[in-house]
Design a protein around this motif. Structure first.
Motif, PDB file in Angstrom:
ATOM      1  N   ALA A   1      -2.308 -12.259  -6.821  1.00  0.00           N
ATOM      2  CA  ALA A   1      -1.323 -11.387  -7.468  1.00  0.00           C
ATOM      3  C   ALA A   1      -1.873  -9.962  -7.576  1.00  0.00           C
ATOM      4  O   ALA A   1      -3.012  -9.688  -7.163  1.00  0.00           O
ATOM      5  CB  ALA A   1      -0.987 -11.934  -8.844  1.00  0.00           C
ATOM      6  N   GLU A   2      -1.071  -9.054  -8.095  1.00  0.00           N
ATOM      7  CA  GLU A   2      -1.487  -7.650  -8.190  1.00  0.00           C
ATOM      8  C   GLU A   2      -0.640  -6.938  -9.245  1.00  0.00           C
ATOM      9  O   GLU A   2       0.516  -7.304  -9.456  1.00  0.00           O
ATOM     10  CB  GLU A   2      -1.265  -6.999  -6.804  1.00  0.00           C
ATOM     11  CG  GLU A   2      -1.672  -5.553  -6.695  1.00  0.00           C
ATOM     12  CD  GLU A   2      -1.797  -5.099  -5.227  1.00  0.00           C
ATOM     13  OE1 GLU A   2      -1.521  -5.896  -4.320  1.00  0.00           O
ATOM     14  OE2 GLU A   2      -2.181  -3.932  -5.012  1.00  0.00           O
ATOM     15  N   TYR A   3      -1.238  -5.947  -9.900  1.00  0.00           N
ATOM     16  CA  TYR A   3      -0.461  -5.050 -10.756  1.00  0.00           C
ATOM     17  C   TYR A   3      -0.307  -3.708 -10.050  1.00  0.00           C
ATOM     18  O   TYR A   3      -1.271  -3.196  -9.462  1.00  0.00           O
ATOM     19  CB  TYR A   3      -1.177  -4.774 -12.090  1.00  0.00           C
ATOM     20  CG  TYR A   3      -0.913  -5.782 -13.168  1.00  0.00           C
ATOM     21  CD1 TYR A   3       0.326  -5.817 -13.814  1.00  0.00           C
ATOM     22  CD2 TYR A   3      -1.891  -6.695 -13.555  1.00  0.00           C
ATOM     23  CE1 TYR A   3       0.573  -6.744 -14.817  1.00  0.00           C
ATOM     24  CE2 TYR A   3      -1.640  -7.621 -14.549  1.00  0.00           C
ATOM     25  CZ  TYR A   3      -0.409  -7.644 -15.181  1.00  0.00           C
ATOM     26  OH  TYR A   3      -0.160  -8.553 -16.170  1.00  0.00           O
TER      27      TYR A   3
ATOM     28  N   ALA B   1       5.704 -10.147  -0.789  1.00  0.00           N
ATOM     29  CA  ALA B   1       5.422  -8.914  -0.034  1.00  0.00           C
ATOM     30  C   ALA B   1       5.804  -7.716  -0.890  1.00  0.00           C
ATOM     31  O   ALA B   1       6.801  -7.759  -1.626  1.00  0.00           O
ATOM     32  CB  ALA B   1       6.233  -8.911   1.254  1.00  0.00           C
ATOM     33  N   HIS B   2       5.001  -6.643  -0.839  1.00  0.00           N
ATOM     34  CA  HIS B   2       5.269  -5.472  -1.678  1.00  0.00           C
ATOM     35  C   HIS B   2       5.170  -4.180  -0.877  1.00  0.00           C
ATOM     36  O   HIS B   2       4.276  -4.015  -0.046  1.00  0.00           O
ATOM     37  CB  HIS B   2       4.349  -5.418  -2.897  1.00  0.00           C
ATOM     38  CG  HIS B   2       2.958  -5.946  -2.703  1.00  0.00           C
ATOM     39  ND1 HIS B   2       2.701  -7.260  -2.426  1.00  0.00           N
ATOM     40  CD2 HIS B   2       1.747  -5.326  -2.753  1.00  0.00           C
ATOM     41  CE1 HIS B   2       1.387  -7.435  -2.311  1.00  0.00           C
ATOM     42  NE2 HIS B   2       0.784  -6.272  -2.482  1.00  0.00           N
ATOM     43  N   ARG B   3       6.106  -3.291  -1.163  1.00  0.00           N
ATOM     44  CA  ARG B   3       6.187  -1.983  -0.475  1.00  0.00           C
ATOM     45  C   ARG B   3       6.714  -0.947  -1.455  1.00  0.00           C
ATOM     46  O   ARG B   3       7.652  -1.205  -2.203  1.00  0.00           O
ATOM     47  CB  ARG B   3       7.138  -2.090   0.718  1.00  0.00           C
ATOM     48  CG  ARG B   3       7.621  -0.745   1.232  1.00  0.00           C
ATOM     49  CD  ARG B   3       8.523  -0.873   2.432  1.00  0.00           C
ATOM     50  NE  ARG B   3       7.768  -1.210   3.632  1.00  0.00           N
ATOM     51  CZ  ARG B   3       8.313  -1.625   4.779  1.00  0.00           C
ATOM     52  NH1 ARG B   3       9.618  -1.784   4.853  1.00  0.00           N
ATOM     53  NH2 ARG B   3       7.557  -1.883   5.824  1.00  0.00           N
TER      54      ARG B   3
ATOM     55  N   GLY C   1       3.472  -1.838   3.507  1.00  0.00           N
ATOM     56  CA  GLY C   1       3.872  -3.066   2.800  1.00  0.00           C
ATOM     57  C   GLY C   1       3.112  -4.250   3.359  1.00  0.00           C
ATOM     58  O   GLY C   1       2.783  -4.298   4.547  1.00  0.00           O
ATOM     59  N   HIS C   2       2.824  -5.185   2.482  1.00  0.00           N
ATOM     60  CA  HIS C   2       1.991  -6.329   2.914  1.00  0.00           C
ATOM     61  C   HIS C   2       2.135  -7.512   1.967  1.00  0.00           C
ATOM     62  O   HIS C   2       2.610  -7.362   0.846  1.00  0.00           O
ATOM     63  CB  HIS C   2       0.514  -5.888   2.956  1.00  0.00           C
ATOM     64  CG  HIS C   2      -0.010  -5.435   1.623  1.00  0.00           C
ATOM     65  ND1 HIS C   2       0.074  -4.118   1.195  1.00  0.00           N
ATOM     66  CD2 HIS C   2      -0.600  -6.119   0.610  1.00  0.00           C
ATOM     67  CE1 HIS C   2      -0.453  -4.016  -0.019  1.00  0.00           C
ATOM     68  NE2 HIS C   2      -0.866  -5.217  -0.410  1.00  0.00           N
ATOM     69  N   THR C   3       1.697  -8.678   2.467  1.00  0.00           N
ATOM     70  CA  THR C   3       1.369  -9.800   1.584  1.00  0.00           C
ATOM     71  C   THR C   3      -0.150  -9.860   1.606  1.00  0.00           C
ATOM     72  O   THR C   3      -0.791  -9.062   2.294  1.00  0.00           O
ATOM     73  CB  THR C   3       1.955 -11.136   2.098  1.00  0.00           C
ATOM     74  OG1 THR C   3       1.580 -11.283   3.464  1.00  0.00           O
ATOM     75  CG2 THR C   3       3.461 -11.171   1.967  1.00  0.00           C
ATOM     76  N   HIS C   4      -0.715 -10.792   0.876  1.00  0.00           N
ATOM     77  CA  HIS C   4      -2.175 -10.896   0.872  1.00  0.00           C
ATOM     78  C   HIS C   4      -2.632 -11.983   1.839  1.00  0.00           C
ATOM     79  O   HIS C   4      -1.938 -12.974   2.048  1.00  0.00           O
ATOM     80  CB  HIS C   4      -2.682 -11.146  -0.551  1.00  0.00           C
ATOM     81  CG  HIS C   4      -2.407  -9.971  -1.444  1.00  0.00           C
ATOM     82  ND1 HIS C   4      -2.044 -10.077  -2.755  1.00  0.00           N
ATOM     83  CD2 HIS C   4      -2.431  -8.628  -1.165  1.00  0.00           C
ATOM     84  CE1 HIS C   4      -1.859  -8.866  -3.263  1.00  0.00           C
ATOM     85  NE2 HIS C   4      -2.073  -7.967  -2.312  1.00  0.00           N
ATOM     86  N   GLU C   5      -3.801 -11.733   2.426  1.00  0.00           N
ATOM     87  CA  GLU C   5      -4.363 -12.708   3.358  1.00  0.00           C
ATOM     88  C   GLU C   5      -4.577 -14.043   2.632  1.00  0.00           C
ATOM     89  O   GLU C   5      -4.260 -15.093   3.157  1.00  0.00           O
ATOM     90  CB  GLU C   5      -5.711 -12.193   3.860  1.00  0.00           C
ATOM     91  CG  GLU C   5      -5.813 -12.104   5.353  1.00  0.00           C
ATOM     92  CD  GLU C   5      -6.941 -11.167   5.727  1.00  0.00           C
ATOM     93  OE1 GLU C   5      -6.645 -10.212   6.455  1.00  0.00           O
ATOM     94  OE2 GLU C   5      -8.078 -11.392   5.273  1.00  0.00           O
TER      95      GLU C   5
HETATM   96 ZN    ZN Z   1      -1.286  -5.927  -2.350  1.00  0.00          ZN
END
Ligand code: ZN
Ligand code: M6P
Length: 185
Positions: free
Chosen positions: A94-96, A133-135, A85-89
């Protein structure tokens, strides 16, 4: 002729120029994210997930990167296997994510640690806003396969997650769902 193939039923990427990245993470590589980290050395050597990716313009602003996460089924002391899991630097990126195979949950945690949970399965589509944050968590008994597309310059920030974790944990359960959402801080 150059061929780049994405199999939408398996999530496998193939490139005649062999420019597909592969990252493998073992249980030991990811053990810090689990609540109860007690595993044998042998268990630690097992594969937790692998990620294939296509990144033709690394770190270029405006460019895109594409990948597939393959998260094996299992649990560590009752807590289902999950990605780091992470956020972006670059936090606003954004992300799909999109579900290909298996059954999972996507944990989406905002800057105030409010967490939303989305069910991931074949054909599910998930928009992950910047700063979130996404996991992935595999709640099924087969490999969870999830495609992704994001900005090539986004980068990964694992620090906040490895220090404070997510505000929910997904535990195995005997209830009808097979899992339980445990909310923490
Ligand atoms: Zn990501
Ligand atoms: C997806 C994308 C990748 C990410 C991978 C594994 O494919 O979001 O950027 O690296 O999942 O997730 P993590 O980096 O959190 O282990």
């Amino acid at each position: 002729m150059h061929s780049l193939i994405y199999d939408f039923s398996t999530g496998i990427l193939e490139d005649s120029e062999k420019k597909i990245g592969l990252i493998k993470r073992t249980i030991a590589d990811t053990i810090d994210i689990y609540e109860n980290k007690d595993v044998t050395t042998e268990k630690g050597k097992e594969l937790a997930y692998f990620v294939q990716s296509h990144d033709p313009q690394p770190n270029i602003e405006g460019a895109l990167q594409f990948g597939t996460s393959n998260l094996l089924p299992g649990d560590i002391n009752g807590e289902f296997y999950m990605t780091k899991g992470h956020t972006h630097e670059i936090e606003n990126r954004a992300e799909y994510y999109f579900g290909i195979k298996g059954n999972g949950l996507l944990l989406l945690m905002d800057e105030n640690r409010n967490t939303k949970i989305e069910e991931v399965h074949s054909n599910s589509l998930h928009y992950i806003e910047g700063y979130v944050a996404h996991r992935l968590v595999n709640i099924g008994d087969t490999t969870l396969v999830v495609g992704a597309c994001w900005n090539a310059d986004a980068g990964h920030n694992y620090d906040a997650i490895s220090e404070d974790g997510f505000s929910v944990r997904i535990m195995k359960s005997d209830n009808e769902l097979g899992y339980e959402i445990r909310r923490g801080k």
